[in-house]
Design a protein around this motif. Structure first.
Motif, short mmCIF file in Angstrom:
data_model
loop_
_atom_site.label_atom_id
_atom_site.label_comp_id
_atom_site.label_asym_id
_atom_site.label_seq_id
_atom_site.Cartn_x
_atom_site.Cartn_y
_atom_site.Cartn_z
N ALA A 436 32.96 39.19 54.04
CA ALA A 436 33.68 38.51 54.99
C ALA A 436 34.55 37.36 54.21
N ALA A 437 34.04 36.54 53.42
CA ALA A 437 34.83 35.42 52.77
C ALA A 437 34.39 35.17 51.22
N PRO A 438 35.03 36.20 50.49
CA PRO A 438 34.51 36.43 49.01
C PRO A 438 34.89 34.89 48.30
N ASP A 439 36.01 34.32 48.84
CA ASP A 439 36.46 33.10 48.21
C ASP A 439 35.58 32.07 48.39
N ALA A 440 35.10 31.97 49.55
CA ALA A 440 34.50 30.73 50.07
C ALA A 440 32.90 30.64 49.74
N VAL A 441 32.35 32.06 49.92
CA VAL A 441 30.74 31.92 50.03
C VAL A 441 30.19 31.82 48.79
N ARG A 442 29.19 30.96 48.58
CA ARG A 442 28.26 30.69 47.16
C ARG A 442 26.87 31.04 47.54
#
Ligand code: BGC
Length: 730
Positions: A436-442
């Motif tokens: 859903a949010a590849p740039d944000a998720v760690r």
């Protein structure tokens, strides 16, 4: 000329066909119809020989001999068809078999656990889910599901609270109807519909201490007003089978109770389908010590009204002898057989006994089914807290830590009783969040130690922590003595909260858990139950605001285990209010009765937030008084006063102010989900008539007693916008 026997002629009425078939059957063949057989690897030949010789009423757990062994669905279907072929083509009369299986919240496409489905307050969508469950199950040869479970549960320690609709008779009745209509449709002979089974009749959720299988003591008034309504709703919706419960209720095992099964269910409620025992609950009458031996068990259960015996063999061993000795009448045998055969004819099994493997491969877990599973999972989740509007999260410009014991689980997404859901078709939360949010998720590594998790959390802008229970911590005989989160989770959440970063806690669970400590330290809490095959995607949808949460609690959430039982619809007491006489006429309050914890639950029944705000105004009734045969219309305007679209569930509660017996302080009698754009309003109306305003008295009759009634509308069970009206004598 060779003529077909009448029972094989589909143009005749079902009654005529049953009558004809019954007249051709030997006593042994009749008794075989009262038996649900269990084929295991060690008795397959014996089972097949039995079916060949006598036929059989049903087979349980059809298909599961192969489950878990890397089988192909086609093989499983072939196996079911093989048994059917023996019954239809090799037994004397060719009576087809009912293949029963626990299709509890989906077959291959798994929907949220039933408690989660109840949290949608959306019977239309729940009906769709069960329609899909029926379509998938029938494509695989299963024509009977042991669902819905209709046990009212006021004790979250009881693991089976996961399988039902929670604490409220009205909500549970709406869900019962939806499930029965979903499974059975309007016409049972539709090849995509299957037979439903209302279980566990009755009072099973009242087990003392939340200990499964335990005794319950339930007064007749409480039984009829609280535990019976969902069963009545199922019967009214046409449910074809009912399962008698394991428990002993008021000194009488439910599976041996003539009053409960024959007088109340088949007599008063007019149930025309058949009753099946629960697993071995007939032979267990011996363990209840109400009969000496299995012969006595068969006599007691059968004369009480259990038509088919699940798995154990007391009927096939002793009924013939009991008939010959005159202890069981032939009329009762014919009555039971007729009930079972009628269902087989209604299902169209004589015309279409076999499943088709090609159809199954097109049907199971189809994209359309996944879509519904994702939608119902979204609607099932309940937003319990959202301090400072932390949710929804942005997909870019933030570092979002994703961690906690549930992030890499698959089975915990599915929940208990998912015999046919596949783990590899179930995304993990980590996968869904990243997608859903590849740039944000760690992602914290799945094997991260707690100190590493903290270090990871420290680097993030927002922390999402996935807590809760495994799928095996609820369900049958999986009870807990404490409803706190599993060991260590609260400490870890508190340690993370001390970092001072915005903290979202998502909880997966099969029951209401005690969230007191989590609520003190998390900024946002989303309660996701066990949300099914598409649950992880649905969680991401809500966290990132693709849709706003709209679920509502189907059960009160206690502040601590010691408050159990706690439910919103408690009876008035002599000291219902803190200061007698000083309450406003419409007040509703939990009284503080403990020295160490408030009287109210942490979150009340019916509670759930959204990402927007709603206000209710302009409560009106269309007349100040009604006669007992009239209906009053209650209306209220609901407005979305926030800045996002969202759905509110407006709820209507009623109190009968003075009655001949003590009554609940309030009872849910209507609810409506309303989707509104920012600034938009809608008028919601509720109709209240004899059905909603009457109750069972100690005389076992329904009473609609003239006098004053209070009505409230609101967004949870503490609703305070109210008015009164009168019911006047005709
Ligand atoms: C459960 C039922 C279930 C049956 C068949 C029993 O142990 O109580 O709910 O339908 O097994 O699997």
């Amino acid at each position: 000329m060779h003529t077909l026997p009448l029972y094989k002629n589909p143009s005749l009425s079902i009654d005529r066909r049953v009558e004809d078939l019954l007249s051709r059957m030997t006593l042994e063949e009749k008794i075989a119809q009262l038996y649900q057989i269990w084929a295991r690897p060690d008795n397959i030949d014996e089972v097949k020989a039995f079916i060949r010789q006598y036929g059989v009423g049903s087979r349980i757990l059809a298909g599961s001999n192969l489950a878990g062994s890397g089988h192909e669905k086609a093989l499983e279907i072939e196996e079911i068809n093989e048994y059917q072929r023996i019954a239809v083509e090799e037994s004397r009369l060719g009576i087809p078999i009912l293949f029963g299986r626990d299709v509890i919240h989906g077959y291959r496409t798994i929907f949220p656990i039933p408690l989660g489905m109840a949290a949608t307050f959306d019977p239309g969508l729940v009906e769709q889910a069960y329609t899909i469950a029926a379509r998938e199950a029938s494509s695989a040869g299963v024509n009977w599901s042991f669902a819905p479970m209709l046990d009212i549960a006021r004790d979250p320690r009881w693991g089976r609270i996961a399988e039902g609709s929670g604490e409220d008779p009205y909500l549970a009745s709406q869900m019962a109807r939806a499930a029965v209509l979903g499974f059975q449709g309007k016409d049972l002979s539709d090849p995509e519909r299957i037979l439903a089974c209302a279980k566990h009749y009755i009072g099973y959720g009242g087990a003392e201490g939340g200990r499964d299988y335990n005794t319950a003591e339930i007064t007749d008034v409480t039984l009829r007003n609280i535990y019976l309504p969902p069963f009545k709703a199922a019967v009214d919706a046409g449910v074809g089978s009912v399962m008698s419960a394991f428990l002993d209720i008021n000194g009488e095992p439910a599976s041996g109770s003539h009053y409960l099964l024959t007088e109340l269910l088949k007599g008063e409620l007019g149930f025309t389908g058949f009753v099946i025992s629960d697993w071995a609950s007939v032979s267990e009458l011996v363990h209840h010590r109400v009969v000496e031996d299995e012969r006595g068990a068969a006599r007691l259960a059968f004369t009480a009204g259990v038509d088919m015996e699940m798995v154990t063999q007391t009927y096939i061993r002793y009924l013939k002898d009991l008939v010959e000795s005159g202890e069981v009448s032939l009329e009762r045998i014919d009555d039971a057989v007729q009930r079972i055969l009628t269902i087989k004819f209604r299902l169209g099994l004589f015309e279409h006994p076999y499943a088709n493997a090609t159809k199954a491969s097109e049907t199971l877990f189809s994209p359309a089914h996944q879509q519904v599973a994702r939608q119902i999972a979204r609607e099932s989740m309940v937003l319990l807290k959202n301090h400072g509007d932390l949710l929804p999260l942005k997909k870019t410009g933030l570092k979002i830590a994703v961690m906690g014991p549930l992030v890499n689980q698959r089975a915990a997404l599915l929940g208990s009783w998912t015999l046919d859901g596949l783990l590899h078709e179930t995304q993990t939360i980590a996968e869904a969040m990243q997608q859903a949010a590849p740039d944000a998720v760690r992602l914290a590594p799945s094997d991260a130690l707690q100190d590493e998790m903290l270090a990871e959390a420290m680097k993030a802008d927002v922390i999402t922590f996935f807590a809760g229970e495994s799928e095996g911590r609820s369900g049958e005989n999986h009870n807990v003595a404490s409803i706190d989160l599993p060991a260590g989770q609260e400490e870890l959440i508190e340690a993370i909260a001390r970092l001072g970063k915005p903290l979202v806690v998502v909880v997966l669970a099969g029951r209401p858990l005690n969230l007191s400590r989590v609520a003190r330290c998390a900024d946002a809490i989303l309660y996701a139950w066990h949300p099914g095959s598409m649950g992880a995607a649905a969680i991401a949808d809500l966290l990132f605001g693709e849709e706003a949460p709209s679920g509502k609690l189907p059960a009160s959430f206690p502040r601590t285990t010691g408050q159990i039982p706690i439910h919103y619809n408690f009876n008035s007491t002599g000291r219902s209010f803190s200061v007698v006489g000083e309450t406003s006429p419409l007040e509703y309050a939990y009284v503080d009765r403990y020295l160490d914890v408030p009287g109210s639950p942490l979150y009340p029944f019916g509670f759930g937030l959204s990402y927007t705000m709603f206000s209710l105004s302009g409560l009106a009734i269309d007349r100040p008084e009604i006669h007992p045969d009239e209906v009053i219309c209650v209306s209220v305007q609901v407005t979305n006063t926030g800045s996002r679209a969202g759905t509110e569930t407006v709820q209507c509660y009623v109190q009968d102010c003075v009655a001949s017996i003590t009554r609940p302080v309030r009872e849910l009698k209507g609810f409506k989900r309303v989707h509104l754009q920012p600034g938009e309003s809608q008028i919601v109306t509720f109709q209240l008539g004899a059905e909603e305003l009457s109750f069972y008295g100690t005389d076992r009759r329904r009473h609609l007693e003239p006098g004053t009634f209070k009505v409230w509308v609101g967004t949870d069970s503490t609703a305070s916008l109210g008015t009164t009206f009168q019911v006047i004598k005709s």
